[in-house]
Design a protein around this motif. Structure first.
Motif, PDB file in Angstrom:
ATOM      1  N   TRP A   6      -3.062  23.882 -75.373  1.00 34.48           N
ATOM      2  CA  TRP A   6      -3.748  23.507 -76.609  1.00 34.48           C
ATOM      3  C   TRP A   6      -4.726  22.397 -76.261  1.00 34.48           C
ATOM      4  N   PRO A   7      -5.966  22.748 -75.843  1.00 34.35           N
ATOM      5  CA  PRO A   7      -6.915  21.697 -75.493  1.00 34.35           C
ATOM      6  C   PRO A   7      -7.131  20.728 -76.658  1.00 34.35           C
ATOM      7  N   GLY A   8      -7.233  19.458 -76.306  1.00 32.49           N
ATOM      8  CA  GLY A   8      -7.604  18.435 -77.265  1.00 32.49           C
ATOM      9  C   GLY A   8      -8.977  17.905 -76.908  1.00 32.49           C
ATOM     10  N   THR A   9      -9.774  17.555 -77.911  1.00 32.41           N
ATOM     11  CA  THR A   9     -11.098  16.986 -77.666  1.00 32.41           C
ATOM     12  C   THR A   9     -11.272  15.751 -78.528  1.00 32.41           C
ATOM     13  N   PHE A  10     -12.003  14.792 -77.990  1.00 30.40           N
ATOM     14  CA  PHE A  10     -12.261  13.565 -78.745  1.00 30.40           C
ATOM     15  C   PHE A  10     -13.651  13.060 -78.411  1.00 30.40           C
ATOM     16  N   SER A  11     -14.445  12.785 -79.433  1.00 29.90           N
ATOM     17  CA  SER A  11     -15.782  12.230 -79.260  1.00 29.90           C
ATOM     18  C   SER A  11     -15.711  10.714 -79.386  1.00 29.90           C
ATOM     19  N   GLY A  12     -16.162  10.032 -78.341  1.00 29.86           N
ATOM     20  CA  GLY A  12     -16.088   8.579 -78.358  1.00 29.86           C
ATOM     21  C   GLY A  12     -17.220   7.916 -79.102  1.00 29.86           C
ATOM     22  N   TRP A  17     -23.881  13.266 -76.413  1.00 31.99           N
ATOM     23  CA  TRP A  17     -22.439  13.360 -76.706  1.00 31.99           C
ATOM     24  C   TRP A  17     -21.644  12.657 -75.620  1.00 31.99           C
ATOM     25  N   SER A  18     -20.639  11.917 -76.038  1.00 31.00           N
ATOM     26  CA  SER A  18     -19.746  11.250 -75.102  1.00 31.00           C
ATOM     27  C   SER A  18     -18.319  11.466 -75.570  1.00 31.00           C
ATOM     28  N   GLY A  19     -17.451  11.874 -74.661  1.00 29.84           N
ATOM     29  CA  GLY A  19     -16.079  12.124 -75.089  1.00 29.84           C
ATOM     30  C   GLY A  19     -15.214  12.638 -73.964  1.00 29.84           C
ATOM     31  N   ARG A  20     -14.052  13.157 -74.354  1.00 30.38           N
ATOM     32  CA  ARG A  20     -13.073  13.620 -73.368  1.00 30.38           C
ATOM     33  C   ARG A  20     -12.419  14.914 -73.823  1.00 30.38           C
ATOM     34  N   VAL A  21     -11.920  15.658 -72.853  1.00 30.41           N
ATOM     35  CA  VAL A  21     -11.220  16.920 -73.086  1.00 30.41           C
ATOM     36  C   VAL A  21      -9.956  16.896 -72.234  1.00 30.41           C
ATOM     37  N   LYS A  75      -5.340  19.234 -84.675  1.00 29.44           N
ATOM     38  CA  LYS A  75      -6.709  18.735 -84.597  1.00 29.44           C
ATOM     39  C   LYS A  75      -6.658  17.232 -84.342  1.00 29.44           C
ATOM     40  N   CYS A  76      -6.927  16.864 -83.105  1.00 22.28           N
ATOM     41  CA  CYS A  76      -6.709  15.485 -82.668  1.00 22.28           C
ATOM     42  C   CYS A  76      -7.669  14.498 -83.332  1.00 22.28           C
ATOM     43  N   PRO A  77      -7.143  13.424 -83.933  1.00 22.51           N
ATOM     44  CA  PRO A  77      -7.993  12.369 -84.483  1.00 22.51           C
ATOM     45  C   PRO A  77      -8.341  11.310 -83.449  1.00 22.51           C
ATOM     46  N   GLY A  78      -7.718  11.385 -82.263  1.00 26.38           N
ATOM     47  CA  GLY A  78      -7.957  10.411 -81.203  1.00 26.38           C
ATOM     48  C   GLY A  78      -7.597  11.013 -79.866  1.00 26.38           C
ATOM     49  N   GLU A 109     -13.967  13.645 -68.632  1.00 32.43           N
ATOM     50  CA  GLU A 109     -14.770  12.694 -69.400  1.00 32.43           C
ATOM     51  C   GLU A 109     -16.252  12.983 -69.180  1.00 32.43           C
ATOM     52  N   PHE A 110     -17.028  12.944 -70.269  1.00 32.83           N
ATOM     53  CA  PHE A 110     -18.447  13.266 -70.217  1.00 32.83           C
ATOM     54  C   PHE A 110     -19.283  12.266 -70.998  1.00 32.83           C
ATOM     55  N   THR A 111     -20.483  12.016 -70.509  1.00 36.60           N
ATOM     56  CA  THR A 111     -21.569  11.437 -71.297  1.00 36.60           C
ATOM     57  C   THR A 111     -22.801  12.281 -71.015  1.00 36.60           C
ATOM     58  N   ILE A 112     -23.293  12.968 -72.035  1.00 33.33           N
ATOM     59  CA  ILE A 112     -24.431  13.875 -71.886  1.00 33.33           C
ATOM     60  C   ILE A 112     -25.738  13.105 -72.098  1.00 33.33           C
ATOM     61  N   GLY A 113     -26.745  13.417 -71.281  1.00 36.23           N
ATOM     62  CA  GLY A 113     -28.021  12.722 -71.363  1.00 36.23           C
ATOM     63  C   GLY A 113     -28.823  13.060 -72.607  1.00 36.23           C
ATOM     64  N   ARG A 114     -29.928  12.362 -72.766  1.00 37.14           N
ATOM     65  CA  ARG A 114     -30.784  12.551 -73.951  1.00 37.14           C
ATOM     66  C   ARG A 114     -31.517  13.889 -73.930  1.00 37.14           C
TER      67      ARG A 114
END
Length: 243
Positions: A37-43, A70-74, A100-103, A113-118
């Protein structure tokens, strides 16, 4: 030929640089022999992928469009049981007993962990982190980008050789491997207090064990040099239990 008002507006937005570049595509693939059950969170609050969490059967995959900046984790959750309302519990990676993960996920858990460019010319930053421990193998492969675009991951099953003092067990089986910080809560393992800088927080025998098995993954908080990856204009394949 007359230009419609909507097309005229779109051209104007492009000329002003207001229209965002095309989205980055994340493909999440489950190569584990069991359901996760993948969890995702946008920082940064830009977008929540998959409503924060969902079921992914063995062999299945799913795609998400990820907006610029977008910046977050999976991460993967295992051994979950949810009711029709999305309430329940996971053996590893749980996030407040909700589908549905709230955190973020409860350690020990392997993270992407990702931070996507502009835009496509800007760098994306990504890594696989074992700083919060390990539960499931992970791999990230850049697809179609430019730059270094390294593979990041932890392919080996660390649960098989997890030291006894780091093990998390369920029904007699090791289901996760704690970080030394979580197990011992000491500054030298958590990079806190007198060990809160790169100069004073060095690898330990536990982080070295993680690093030896998974050399492209973060093994402790200041493991940046060999663990942070960059790529520009890429899509990404995120594989759980990669070969």
């Amino acid at each position: 030929m007359a230009i419609s008002s909507s097309l005229h507006l779109l051209l104007l937005l492009f000329s002003l640089g207001i229209v965002a570049s095309s989205a980055t595509v994340f493909t999440l693939q489950n190569r584990c022999t069991y359901t996760i059950w993948p969890g995702t969170f946008s920082g940064n609050g830009v977008a929540t992928l998959g409503d924060g969490g969902f079921l992914l059967a063995p062999g299945a995959s799913v795609q998400f469009s990820v907006p610029p900046t977008w910046s977050g984790r999976v991460w993967a959750r295992t051994g979950c049981n949810f009711d029709a309302s999305g309430n329940g519990k996971c053996v590893t990676g749980d996030c407040g007993g909700l589908l549905k993960c709230p955190g973020g996920g409860e350690p020990p858990v392997s993270l992407v962990e990702f931070t996507i460019g502009r835009d496509a010319s800007d760098k994306d930053f990504y890594d696989v982190s074992l700083v919060d421990g390990y539960n499931v193998g992970l791999g990230v492969k850049a697809v179609g980008g430019t730059g270094d675009c390294q593979y990041a991951g932890c392919v080996e099953d660390l649960n098989r050789n997890c030291p006894a003092d780091l093990q998390v067990t369920d029904s007699g089986s090791v289901v996760a491997c704690k970080s030394a910080c979580a197990a011992f809560n000491a500054p030298q393992f958590c990079c806190t207090g007198d060990h809160a800088t790169p100069q004073t927080c060095s690898p330990t025998q536990y982080s070295k064990m993680f690093k030896d098995v998974c050399p492209t993954a973060y093994s402790y908080a200041y493991d940046d040099a060999s663990s942070t990856c960059t790529c520009s204009g890429s899509d990404y394949l995120i594989t759980f239990c990669p070969n």
